[in-house]
Design an enzyme around this catalytic site. Sequence first.
Site, PDB file in Angstrom:
ATOM      1  N   ARG A 112     -21.093  80.043  51.598  1.00 33.74           N
ATOM      2  CA  ARG A 112     -22.210  79.253  52.098  1.00 33.74           C
ATOM      3  C   ARG A 112     -23.227  80.171  52.754  1.00 33.74           C
ATOM      4  NH1 ARG A 112     -20.402  73.666  54.748  1.00 33.74           N
ATOM      5  NH2 ARG A 112     -20.134  73.046  52.575  1.00 33.74           N
ATOM      6  N   GLU A 143     -18.497  77.526  42.886  1.00 33.07           N
ATOM      7  CA  GLU A 143     -18.387  76.207  42.268  1.00 33.07           C
ATOM      8  C   GLU A 143     -17.369  76.192  41.128  1.00 33.07           C
ATOM      9  OE1 GLU A 143     -19.365  73.430  43.272  1.00 33.07           O
ATOM     10  OE2 GLU A 143     -20.754  74.051  44.832  1.00 33.07           O
ATOM     11  N   GLN A 159     -11.601  71.253  40.936  1.00 34.42           N
ATOM     12  CA  GLN A 159     -10.243  70.716  41.054  1.00 34.42           C
ATOM     13  C   GLN A 159      -9.335  71.634  41.870  1.00 34.42           C
ATOM     14  OE1 GLN A 159      -8.918  67.497  39.377  1.00 34.42           O
ATOM     15  NE2 GLN A 159     -10.971  67.447  40.231  1.00 34.42           N
ATOM     16  N   THR A 160      -9.917  72.392  42.789  1.00 32.48           N
ATOM     17  CA  THR A 160      -9.137  73.353  43.559  1.00 32.48           C
ATOM     18  C   THR A 160      -9.595  73.319  45.008  1.00 32.48           C
ATOM     19  OG1 THR A 160      -9.087  74.704  41.564  1.00 32.48           O
ATOM     20  CG2 THR A 160      -8.365  75.754  43.598  1.00 32.48           C
ATOM     21  N   GLY A 170      -4.986  78.939  38.503  1.00 33.52           N
ATOM     22  CA  GLY A 170      -4.830  77.787  37.624  1.00 33.52           C
ATOM     23  C   GLY A 170      -6.053  77.477  36.775  1.00 33.52           C
ATOM     24  N   TYR A 200     -21.318  68.013  36.925  1.00 32.92           N
ATOM     25  CA  TYR A 200     -21.222  68.233  38.362  1.00 32.92           C
ATOM     26  C   TYR A 200     -21.750  69.615  38.751  1.00 32.92           C
ATOM     27  CZ  TYR A 200     -19.681  70.056  42.675  1.00 32.92           C
ATOM     28  OH  TYR A 200     -19.712  70.692  43.874  1.00 32.92           O
ATOM     29  N   ASP A 254     -18.929  64.859  42.925  1.00 31.39           N
ATOM     30  CA  ASP A 254     -17.545  65.309  42.724  1.00 31.39           C
ATOM     31  C   ASP A 254     -16.602  64.229  43.261  1.00 31.39           C
ATOM     32  OD1 ASP A 254     -17.941  65.492  45.425  1.00 31.39           O
ATOM     33  OD2 ASP A 254     -16.704  67.270  45.657  1.00 31.39           O
ATOM     34  N   CYS A 309     -17.712  58.946  62.008  1.00 30.65           N
ATOM     35  CA  CYS A 309     -18.510  59.119  60.788  1.00 30.65           C
ATOM     36  C   CYS A 309     -19.973  58.786  61.054  1.00 30.65           C
ATOM     37  CB  CYS A 309     -17.969  58.222  59.668  1.00 30.65           C
ATOM     38  SG  CYS A 309     -18.932  58.330  58.146  1.00 30.65           S
ATOM     39  N   CYS A 322     -21.608  51.488  56.555  1.00 31.50           N
ATOM     40  CA  CYS A 322     -20.561  51.536  55.523  1.00 31.50           C
ATOM     41  C   CYS A 322     -20.046  50.125  55.222  1.00 31.50           C
ATOM     42  CB  CYS A 322     -19.396  52.414  55.980  1.00 31.50           C
ATOM     43  SG  CYS A 322     -18.088  52.564  54.749  1.00 31.50           S
TER      44      CYS A 322
END
Length: 359
Positions: free
Chosen positions: A28, A44, A49-50, A88, A127, A145, A207, A213
């Site tokens: 970042r 990215e 998925q990690t 993976g 994505y 995502d 939040c 919400c």
Amino acid sequence: MAEQGLHEDVSVKLLAWYDAHARDLPWRAKRGVKPDPYHVWLSEIMLQQTTVAAVKDYYIKFLSRWPTVSDLAKASQEDVLRAWAGLGYYARARNLHACAIKVVSDWNGKFPDTEEALRSLPGIGPYTAAAIAAIAFDRPHAAVDGNVERVMARVYAIETPLPAAKPLIKLKAQALVPEKRAGDFAQALMDLGATICTPRSPNCKICPWTDECKGRALGIAESLPRKAPKVKIPTRLGIAFWVERDDGHILLRQRPQKGLLGGMMEIPSTPWEAKLPRNVAGPFEAEWTKLKTTVEHTFTHFHLQLNVWKTTTTEMSLPDGSGYRWVHKDELTHEALPSLMRKVVVAALADRPRLRKAG
DNA sequence: AATGCGGGGAC
DNA sequence: GTCCCAGCATT
């Protein structure tokens, strides 16, 4: 319009929360510093998925070894797979390398700055294209995502199960993207999903969106998003053959480029099927000893129980067939061995004849 | 729209 | 054990 005003208000709230609570992550960019598209892209791809925790060390290692996309393009695929081993989804590593080469050859070593052009590169889907466009180039795209799907489903109380709800979720997310700070907004939304609007026990009390919400108002937030029930996965069996030469070299084989663990190295084995083969054929004729330990591993769509058979040989030549190599025991850690195969290595090395104590 | 594709951390 | 993670490619 009132509707537009509401969206802006909601976005501003999230950005204010992000300014106060943004996580410090290696990829970042610091406040006020332009992100490096190479850094954004590399992170990215790794994060697909990690989890963040699993990625951190790999990201630092890759960036240290290949500081620019040109450096990565010049690497061999073998070196990239070795560095990726354990993370993976190895198609990502193959596509990562292919993408680096394409960015150098087609884009003069600079990542394109539009979603459409990014989408055309290997390993970059809807994505990731939106995420890079937003984070690296501040273009107003919604990067949807798993986190964002969950947050949107809850904020708007979307009860349609995934994946059917994806088009609606995408629309809702896109409507919230501010014209400025789109990159911060994308990361803020993911931070919110990762730290507050978590799959289980969301911390609605703190939040920034708790007031608006709908899922919370209806008392169904934690149950969202809905998903189709999972089917249980089968078990497959196989036998791995640990062949040790008397100088300490071990027989390895490279797997085919496509399919499971594509391009990675392995301890040669039988095919993995519901039942063991009737006539077991190792890489060559030998006296085999079966290890007591069974290596167990779970892939996305099946469990594997792998028996390990050992033998020793003085044979220096390689078996018939392609992809075989002799690698010394002490060098195995540097090979492109996926986690399953590292379990096999550990099991085989642990099963040594015990030195008998004197006396 | 379904399926194949890893591995590990949290619970 | 289950769930799910900054998804993509292929069919």
